[in-house]
Motif scaffolding. Sequence first.
Motif, PDB file in Angstrom:
ATOM      1  N   LYS A 158       0.836  -1.205   0.000  1.00 15.79           N
ATOM      2  CA  LYS A 158       0.000   0.000   0.000  1.00 15.79           C
ATOM      3  C   LYS A 158       0.872   1.257   0.000  1.00 15.79           C
ATOM      4  O   LYS A 158       0.639   2.185  -0.762  1.00 15.79           O
ATOM      5  CB  LYS A 158      -0.927  -0.009   1.215  1.00 15.79           C
ATOM      6  CG  LYS A 158      -1.855   1.170   1.271  1.00 15.79           C
ATOM      7  CD  LYS A 158      -2.787   1.077   2.460  1.00 15.79           C
ATOM      8  CE  LYS A 158      -3.681   2.311   2.490  1.00 15.79           C
ATOM      9  NZ  LYS A 158      -4.578   2.314   3.628  1.00 15.79           N
ATOM     10  N   ARG A 159       1.914   1.267   0.841  1.00 17.25           N
ATOM     11  CA  ARG A 159       2.781   2.446   0.913  1.00 17.25           C
ATOM     12  C   ARG A 159       3.560   2.680  -0.374  1.00 17.25           C
ATOM     13  O   ARG A 159       3.725   3.817  -0.806  1.00 17.25           O
ATOM     14  CB  ARG A 159       3.764   2.319   2.067  1.00 17.25           C
ATOM     15  CG  ARG A 159       3.142   2.605   3.388  1.00 17.25           C
ATOM     16  CD  ARG A 159       4.185   2.698   4.454  1.00 17.25           C
ATOM     17  NE  ARG A 159       3.527   2.805   5.736  1.00 17.25           N
ATOM     18  CZ  ARG A 159       4.163   2.775   6.875  1.00 17.25           C
ATOM     19  NH1 ARG A 159       5.475   2.636   6.908  1.00 17.25           N
ATOM     20  NH2 ARG A 159       3.507   2.879   8.006  1.00 17.25           N
ATOM     21  N   LEU A 160       4.081   1.623  -0.962  1.00 18.19           N
ATOM     22  CA  LEU A 160       4.838   1.775  -2.208  1.00 18.19           C
ATOM     23  C   LEU A 160       3.997   2.480  -3.265  1.00 18.19           C
ATOM     24  O   LEU A 160       4.477   3.379  -3.961  1.00 18.19           O
ATOM     25  CB  LEU A 160       5.297   0.414  -2.724  1.00 18.19           C
ATOM     26  CG  LEU A 160       6.417  -0.261  -1.934  1.00 18.19           C
ATOM     27  CD1 LEU A 160       6.541  -1.725  -2.323  1.00 18.19           C
ATOM     28  CD2 LEU A 160       7.735   0.469  -2.127  1.00 18.19           C
ATOM     29  N   ASN A 161       2.744   2.100  -3.365  1.00 18.22           N
ATOM     30  CA  ASN A 161       1.868   2.702  -4.367  1.00 18.22           C
ATOM     31  C   ASN A 161       1.288   4.031  -3.916  1.00 18.22           C
ATOM     32  O   ASN A 161       1.185   4.969  -4.702  1.00 18.22           O
ATOM     33  CB  ASN A 161       0.773   1.711  -4.760  1.00 18.22           C
ATOM     34  CG  ASN A 161       1.352   0.571  -5.572  1.00 18.22           C
ATOM     35  OD1 ASN A 161       2.042   0.784  -6.566  1.00 18.22           O
ATOM     36  ND2 ASN A 161       1.124  -0.647  -5.128  1.00 18.22           N
ATOM     37  N   MET A 162       0.952   4.146  -2.646  1.00 20.25           N
ATOM     38  CA  MET A 162       0.394   5.387  -2.116  1.00 20.25           C
ATOM     39  C   MET A 162       1.397   6.538  -2.240  1.00 20.25           C
ATOM     40  O   MET A 162       1.030   7.669  -2.506  1.00 20.25           O
ATOM     41  CB  MET A 162       0.000   5.176  -0.656  1.00 20.25           C
ATOM     42  CG  MET A 162      -0.613   6.377   0.011  1.00 20.25           C
ATOM     43  SD  MET A 162      -1.249   5.993   1.665  1.00 20.25           S
ATOM     44  CE  MET A 162       0.247   5.734   2.593  1.00 20.25           C
ATOM     45  N   PHE A 163       2.686   6.224  -2.051  1.00 21.38           N
ATOM     46  CA  PHE A 163       3.718   7.252  -2.134  1.00 21.38           C
ATOM     47  C   PHE A 163       4.379   7.320  -3.508  1.00 21.38           C
ATOM     48  O   PHE A 163       5.445   7.900  -3.671  1.00 21.38           O
ATOM     49  CB  PHE A 163       4.767   7.049  -1.043  1.00 21.38           C
ATOM     50  CG  PHE A 163       4.214   7.199   0.349  1.00 21.38           C
ATOM     51  CD1 PHE A 163       3.415   8.269   0.695  1.00 21.38           C
ATOM     52  CD2 PHE A 163       4.482   6.255   1.315  1.00 21.38           C
ATOM     53  CE1 PHE A 163       2.903   8.405   1.973  1.00 21.38           C
ATOM     54  CE2 PHE A 163       3.985   6.379   2.598  1.00 21.38           C
ATOM     55  CZ  PHE A 163       3.186   7.455   2.933  1.00 21.38           C
ATOM     56  N   GLN A 164       3.764   6.690  -4.491  1.00 21.97           N
ATOM     57  CA  GLN A 164       4.187   6.756  -5.888  1.00 21.97           C
ATOM     58  C   GLN A 164       5.634   6.322  -6.108  1.00 21.97           C
ATOM     59  O   GLN A 164       6.374   6.935  -6.869  1.00 21.97           O
ATOM     60  CB  GLN A 164       3.997   8.170  -6.445  1.00 21.97           C
ATOM     61  CG  GLN A 164       2.585   8.663  -6.371  1.00 21.97           C
ATOM     62  CD  GLN A 164       2.454  10.055  -6.929  1.00 21.97           C
ATOM     63  OE1 GLN A 164       3.024  10.369  -7.957  1.00 21.97           O
ATOM     64  NE2 GLN A 164       1.694  10.901  -6.257  1.00 21.97           N
ATOM     65  N   VAL A 165       6.046   5.261  -5.449  1.00 22.50           N
ATOM     66  CA  VAL A 165       7.383   4.728  -5.677  1.00 22.50           C
ATOM     67  C   VAL A 165       7.351   4.028  -7.035  1.00 22.50           C
ATOM     68  O   VAL A 165       6.540   3.137  -7.264  1.00 22.50           O
ATOM     69  CB  VAL A 165       7.792   3.733  -4.557  1.00 22.50           C
ATOM     70  CG1 VAL A 165       9.115   3.061  -4.883  1.00 22.50           C
ATOM     71  CG2 VAL A 165       7.849   4.449  -3.215  1.00 22.50           C
TER      72      VAL A 165
END
Length: 183
Positions: A158-165
């Motif tokens: 979720k974080r990888l995608n939420m923070f646009q990595v």
Amino acid sequence: MIKEVIVVEGKSDTVAIKRAVEADTIETGGSAVPPHVIKKVKLAQEKRGVIIFTDPDFQGERIRRIVSQAVPGCKHAFITRDEGRGKRNLGVENATDEVIRKALAEVRTEIEYPTEEAIGFEDLLEAGLIAGNGASERREKLGEILGIGYANGKQILKRLNMFQVSKREFLLALEQVGGEDRS
């Protein structure tokens, strides 16, 4: 002066933030995050923007999740567990001024929808970040390298995608973790 209002857990965190930078804070007063605090955070988000900067532990992550779900579009600042380790506890209040300034300089912004090159569950599985020996340690290292903090398997995706990595940024970080490019 930092434009955004920084959401922290308590008074000790506010003292540490104000020691390192000129900024305003909102204290959650613990992991319950009462409605009147959410109301303050919503107003701050509308007027100036918000940076969530909580401790790198279970309670800090719980507060981060509660606030970011109630107030979409927040920015996030992270420190590692080592950077927040004190003699008796783990928290922002133990971080050096330099560490706090670095974390605030490298904030990540949430987005609601992932980009076209979103990282998928299969990418995490292939990278050894989910299930298997050392997955937790690999996620912790990845989170440190990318500046998105430690998270379990579900939350790291979720974080990888939420923070646009981007996939490229993900693969470069994996190389530093010791991962292989298997795509």
